[in-house]
Design a protein around this motif. Structure first.
Motif, PDB file in Angstrom:
ATOM      1  N   ASN A 117       0.796  -1.235   0.000  1.00 47.00           N
ATOM      2  CA  ASN A 117       0.000   0.000   0.000  1.00 47.00           C
ATOM      3  C   ASN A 117       0.824   1.279   0.000  1.00 47.00           C
ATOM      4  O   ASN A 117       0.254   2.373   0.061  1.00 47.00           O
ATOM      5  N   ILE A 119       2.581   2.921   2.049  1.00 46.77           N
ATOM      6  CA  ILE A 119       2.361   3.879   3.141  1.00 46.77           C
ATOM      7  C   ILE A 119       3.692   4.151   3.835  1.00 46.77           C
ATOM      8  O   ILE A 119       4.415   3.218   4.203  1.00 46.77           O
ATOM      9  N   VAL A 214      -4.254   7.738   6.933  1.00 42.85           N
ATOM     10  CA  VAL A 214      -4.653   6.379   6.530  1.00 42.85           C
ATOM     11  C   VAL A 214      -5.200   5.635   7.740  1.00 42.85           C
ATOM     12  O   VAL A 214      -4.687   5.780   8.853  1.00 42.85           O
ATOM     13  N   TYR A 216      -6.232   1.718   9.199  1.00 40.92           N
ATOM     14  CA  TYR A 216      -5.974   0.293   8.947  1.00 40.92           C
ATOM     15  C   TYR A 216      -6.568  -0.516  10.082  1.00 40.92           C
ATOM     16  O   TYR A 216      -6.214  -0.317  11.241  1.00 40.92           O
ATOM     17  N   LYS A 237      -7.274   8.813   3.308  1.00 39.40           N
ATOM     18  CA  LYS A 237      -6.742   8.624   1.949  1.00 39.40           C
ATOM     19  C   LYS A 237      -6.922   7.160   1.550  1.00 39.40           C
ATOM     20  O   LYS A 237      -7.276   6.848   0.415  1.00 39.40           O
ATOM     21  N   LYS A 238      -6.657   6.279   2.523  1.00 36.92           N
ATOM     22  CA  LYS A 238      -6.944   4.852   2.337  1.00 36.92           C
ATOM     23  C   LYS A 238      -7.555   4.359   3.626  1.00 36.92           C
ATOM     24  O   LYS A 238      -7.121   4.765   4.710  1.00 36.92           O
ATOM     25  N   SER A 239      -8.532   3.461   3.539  1.00 39.92           N
ATOM     26  CA  SER A 239      -9.096   2.836   4.734  1.00 39.92           C
ATOM     27  C   SER A 239      -9.120   1.332   4.458  1.00 39.92           C
ATOM     28  O   SER A 239      -9.939   0.848   3.674  1.00 39.92           O
TER      29      SER A 239
END
Ligand code: NDP
Length: 278
Positions: A117, A119, A214, A216, A237-239
């Motif tokens: 990902n 990150i 983010v 997680y 931004k990302k989950s």
């Protein structure tokens, strides 16, 4: 022709484990002759079940809830990362007949975050929710990547404070309760509580996720977890959920057993294709 080498995952409950599918795909991909089954093993039957498995020629085991601490105690020797987490998810039969315990969970999370990902951990502000077994296994591997600082927030505050004191040699880390998270912002929030399993989310202040932050969740399922949904609602931004971590920790276990490193992306893609979302 010799029979395939035997591996298994022990746990309770184990019916819905994705590990047999993951290891079957790894074995096909790397052309390993092995079989991998899931076996329901409650804590009280653990010692006997492991001894029988290895006596009958088994080569390696994965151990999941509620057996990881018992597996750490069972192993004749354990790796540094297992000793730090005081938990073992992988048992490996050694050539001299002894059993080595390892913990691949932290490595699995770091690989999913950083490789799959992209990150960035270095210099970031990390919040981990929870202070249970999974949390223990991920603190040191994350601190080794030099985040700016890490906060552990847990319902039982004593547990997060104790963990922070234990791991402070690895970096800047502080333990607190959810109510103490008032004016801070974080680039990465990791949910290591089991709250998602009951469709709950720990109480968090509205502005706690930094811009482009983010989320997680270590938990995963066939639907987005409640914490994944929280991240989406808060413009992460990302989950992400923990399916990638599951596959990565399995790949690391597979590598310790077979000395072959499978490609994880096709396996993550295959599991995602079976879910109702990805
Ligand atoms: P533990 O039982 O050891 O710890 C549970 C933690 O969750 C504790 O900190 C507990 O707080 C907290 N908690 C439970 N319910 C709530 C709630 N309703 N609100 C707030 N906090 C709560 O579990 P593990 O650490 O072993 O597992 C945690 C999660 O990680 C699970 O969902 C598990 O499935 C997942 N996991 C995923 C992996 C993967 O490969 N993706 C690997 C390992 C774990 P308190 O201390 O106050 O009781």
């Amino acid at each position: 022709m010799s029979s395939p080498d035997r591996y298994a995952v022990f746990g309770s409950p184990i019916k819905h484990s994705k590990s047999p599918k993951i290891h079957k795909l790894f074995a096909e991909q790397t052309k390993q002759s092995m079989e991998y089954t899931a076996q329901e093993v409650p804590a009280e039957a653990f010692k006997m079940a492991v001894s029988s498995f290895f006596k009958a020629g088994g080569k390696g085991l994965n151990c999941t809830l509620p057996l990881k601490e018992l597996a750490w105690a069972y192993a004749d020797n354990s790796t540094d990362r297992a000793d730090l987490s005081k938990a073992v998810n992988t048992l490996i039969l050694q050539e001299d007949g002894s059993v080595l315990g390892d913990n691949t969970d932290g490595c699995g999370l770091v690989r999913d975050l950083t490789l799959n990902n992209k990150i960035n951990i270095k210099g970031s502000r990390i919040l981990i929710l929870g202070a249970g077994g999974a949390c223990r296994g991920i603190i040191a591997p994350l601190l080794e990547l030099a985040p700016h600082h890490m906060v552990l927030a847990n319902r039982t505050v004593q547990k997060s404070s104790d963990l922070a004191a234990e791991f402070c040699i690895f970096g800047d880390i502080e333990g607190c309760g959810f109510a103490d998270l008032k004016r801070q912002q974080f680039d990465l929030i990791i949910n290591a509580t089991s709250a998602s399993l009951n469709d709950q989310t720990p109480p968090l202040p509205e502005n706690i996720l930094a811009e482009d932050g983010v989320c997680y969740d270590l938990a995963y399922g066939n639907r987005p977890t409640s914490f994944v949904l929280w991240g989406m609602d808060h413009h992460a931004k990302k989950s992400l959920d923990g399916l990638g971590m599951l596959v990565e920790q399995a790949a690391e276990a597979f590598f310790t057993w077979r000395k072959a490193r499978p490609k994880t992306k096709p396996v993550i893609d295959a599991l995602n294709a079976l879910r109702r979302f990805n």
